[in-house]
Design a protein around this motif. Structure first.
Motif, PDB file in Angstrom:
ATOM      1  N   CYS A 165       0.863  -1.374   0.099  1.00  0.00           N
ATOM      2  CA  CYS A 165       0.083   0.112  -0.031  1.00  0.00           C
ATOM      3  C   CYS A 165       0.957   1.237   0.066  1.00  0.00           C
ATOM      4  O   CYS A 165       0.625   2.419  -0.567  1.00  0.00           O
ATOM      5  N   GLY A 172      -9.583   7.100   3.837  1.00  0.00           N
ATOM      6  CA  GLY A 172      -8.407   6.376   3.005  1.00  0.00           C
ATOM      7  C   GLY A 172      -7.825   5.358   4.094  1.00  0.00           C
ATOM      8  O   GLY A 172      -7.453   4.328   3.395  1.00  0.00           O
ATOM      9  N   VAL A 198     -10.029   2.353   3.314  1.00  0.00           N
ATOM     10  CA  VAL A 198      -9.846   1.752   2.080  1.00  0.00           C
ATOM     11  C   VAL A 198      -8.471   0.863   2.112  1.00  0.00           C
ATOM     12  O   VAL A 198      -8.159  -0.136   1.386  1.00  0.00           O
ATOM     13  N   THR A 199      -7.271   1.500   2.936  1.00  0.00           N
ATOM     14  CA  THR A 199      -6.251   0.804   2.932  1.00  0.00           C
ATOM     15  C   THR A 199      -6.112  -0.371   3.451  1.00  0.00           C
ATOM     16  O   THR A 199      -5.642  -1.302   3.252  1.00  0.00           O
ATOM     17  N   LEU A 212      -8.666  -2.397   3.523  1.00  0.00           N
ATOM     18  CA  LEU A 212      -9.383  -3.349   2.677  1.00  0.00           C
ATOM     19  C   LEU A 212      -8.602  -3.864   1.641  1.00  0.00           C
ATOM     20  O   LEU A 212      -8.540  -5.113   1.146  1.00  0.00           O
ATOM     21  N   VAL A 213      -7.604  -2.882   1.106  1.00  0.00           N
ATOM     22  CA  VAL A 213      -6.814  -3.331   0.073  1.00  0.00           C
ATOM     23  C   VAL A 213      -5.602  -4.198   0.573  1.00  0.00           C
ATOM     24  O   VAL A 213      -5.060  -5.092   0.194  1.00  0.00           O
ATOM     25  N   GLY A 238      -3.926  -0.846  -5.089  1.00  0.00           N
ATOM     26  CA  GLY A 238      -3.896   0.588  -4.558  1.00  0.00           C
ATOM     27  C   GLY A 238      -3.434   1.434  -5.674  1.00  0.00           C
ATOM     28  O   GLY A 238      -3.988   2.563  -5.736  1.00  0.00           O
ATOM     29  N   LEU A 279      -6.538   2.130  -7.893  1.00  0.00           N
ATOM     30  CA  LEU A 279      -7.417   3.289  -7.063  1.00  0.00           C
ATOM     31  C   LEU A 279      -6.936   4.564  -7.072  1.00  0.00           C
ATOM     32  O   LEU A 279      -7.785   5.650  -7.439  1.00  0.00           O
ATOM     33  N   THR A 314     -10.141   6.833  -8.000  1.00  0.00           N
ATOM     34  CA  THR A 314     -11.286   6.265  -7.186  1.00  0.00           C
ATOM     35  C   THR A 314     -11.245   6.268  -5.699  1.00  0.00           C
ATOM     36  O   THR A 314     -12.222   6.560  -4.766  1.00  0.00           O
ATOM     37  N   ALA A 315     -10.185   6.292  -5.187  1.00  0.00           N
ATOM     38  CA  ALA A 315      -9.640   6.304  -3.799  1.00  0.00           C
ATOM     39  C   ALA A 315      -8.175   6.639  -3.440  1.00  0.00           C
ATOM     40  O   ALA A 315      -7.450   6.347  -4.344  1.00  0.00           O
ATOM     41  N   LEU A 319      -5.231   6.324  -0.766  1.00  0.00           N
ATOM     42  CA  LEU A 319      -4.714   5.293   0.525  1.00  0.00           C
ATOM     43  C   LEU A 319      -4.128   6.149   1.442  1.00  0.00           C
ATOM     44  O   LEU A 319      -3.484   7.360   1.192  1.00  0.00           O
TER      45      LEU A 319
END
Length: 348
Positions: A67, A184, A187-188, A190-191, A216, A219, A224-225, A227
């Motif tokens: 990440c 973020g 999301v991190t 989850l990734v 990552g 994204l 999209t996102a 991190l």
């Protein structure tokens, strides 16, 4: 030390790692929070400590690095690789030749079996090499010792070179260890967890690091996102990787390897010098600085090189692109090289 209670061993590991890690950090040594725990782990492992790092924690630590790397990756890193593909191909082939020569000479002038010398000398992801070695007739214990001995040497040498070459230009800004967390960070997580699980499930070499990095980066570049990898999480990942490498240097494995230790050390230093020469050549044909080229060609583990690159003012995207290409190239050619060394390296 093995007679000490496990809880006391963990306390000693934590306290000593914190002290040494922050001491190195105070003197602006790159990857201080990796090198400190790694050195402490080696000392405790050789002293007979019985503690071990759970493989799942090591996997998650690699995912955290993935990440962190994702924040530096973008499709633009492919441009210099594609535009200079003959140079990149030449570096890959020369690295393979250097590792093959190192393994060949090691087997020729030591008592190591051919497959063990070949897999132990392969400059790819150390954990991937150890995992594959047993399937090709090598001794996984000796391969692990050789791989992580080289990682220890490469990590230390790269940090010293970065400190000397970059001086006070290394990244020692006032870090915010506990920033306010935002979406973020979710999301991190989850990734990190999803990428690590999928990488293990699909049996992708170094997948716990590479898949989160790829997901990552996708994204990030598509908007999209974004991190968020806080410093405290990175420091924990660095420590886990350092301990995982360090405690592998157990006394029984060291005694098993003692007969061929001089040849191993010469092989490691020789491979490092050859890769250093490749780095110097790379600076002449590509617009990269010497430290970036050195880390890109460095024969260490993918995760440790990523940590050192993150702590130095280098082009981390270029470093990771070349390291990843080399990892997959070696995984594809490793079995054939091991067979060649086993067949021809023994003096008749």
């Amino acid at each position: 030390m093995e007679r000490l209670p496990l809880q006391l061993q963990w306390t000693m590991l934590l306290v000593a790692s914190l002290l040494l890690g922050f001491l190195l950090q105070y003197f602006h040594v790159p990857a201080a929070l990796l090198l400190g725990p790694m050195i402490v782990g080696v000392v405790m492992g050789l002293s007979g400590a019985s503690l071990r790092i759970d493989k799942r924690l090591f996997t998650l630590a690699q995912a955290v690095l993935g990440c962190m790397i994702a924040q530096s990756l973008s499709p633009s890193i492919l441009t210099p690789l594609l535009n200079n593909w003959p140079v990149v191909l030449a570096v890959l082939l020369l690295t393979l030749a250097a590792s093959g020569l190192s393994g060949f000479l090691l087997v020729r002038f030591s008592d190591l079996p051919g497959p063990t010398g070949a897999w132990g000398s392969s400059p790819g992801g150390a954990s991937a090499m150890v995992a594959m070695a047993g399937d090709f007739g090598a001794d996984p214990r000796l391969v692990a010792f050789m791989q992580y001995l080289r990682v220890l040497f490469v990590a230390t040498a790269a940090a010293v070179v970065a400190r000397i070459g970059l001086g006070d230009d290394t990244q020692h800004l006032n870090l915010v260890w506990f920033p306010a967390l935002n979406g973020g960070f979710g999301v991190t997580l989850l990734v990190m967890i999803g990428g690590a699980w999928l990488g293990q499930r699909l049996r992708i070499p170094a997948g716990a690091l590479l898949l989160p990095a790829f997901i990552g980066a996708t994204l990030h570049t598509t908007g999209t996102a974004t991190l968020q990898v806080p410093e405290w999480l990175l420091a924990l990942a660095y420590a886990l990787i350092g301990w995982s490498v360090g405690v592998r240097f157990t006394r029984p494995i060291f005694l098993l390897a003692l007969r061929t230790l001089p040849q191993m050390l010469i092989s490691i230093i020789g491979l490092m010098l050859l890769c250093g020469l490749l780095a110097w050549m790379l600076t002449w044909v590509l617009h990269v600085d010497l430290m970036t080229a050195y880390l890109a060609t460095s024969p260490g583990g993918l995760d440790t090189v990523a940590i050192i690159a993150a702590g130095s003012r280098v082009d981390i995207a270029f470093v990771m692109a070349l390291q990843t290409l080399r990892l997959f190239t070696i995984l594809l050619t490793g079995p054939a090289m091991a067979r060649f060394i086993s067949r021809y390296a023994r003096a008749s």
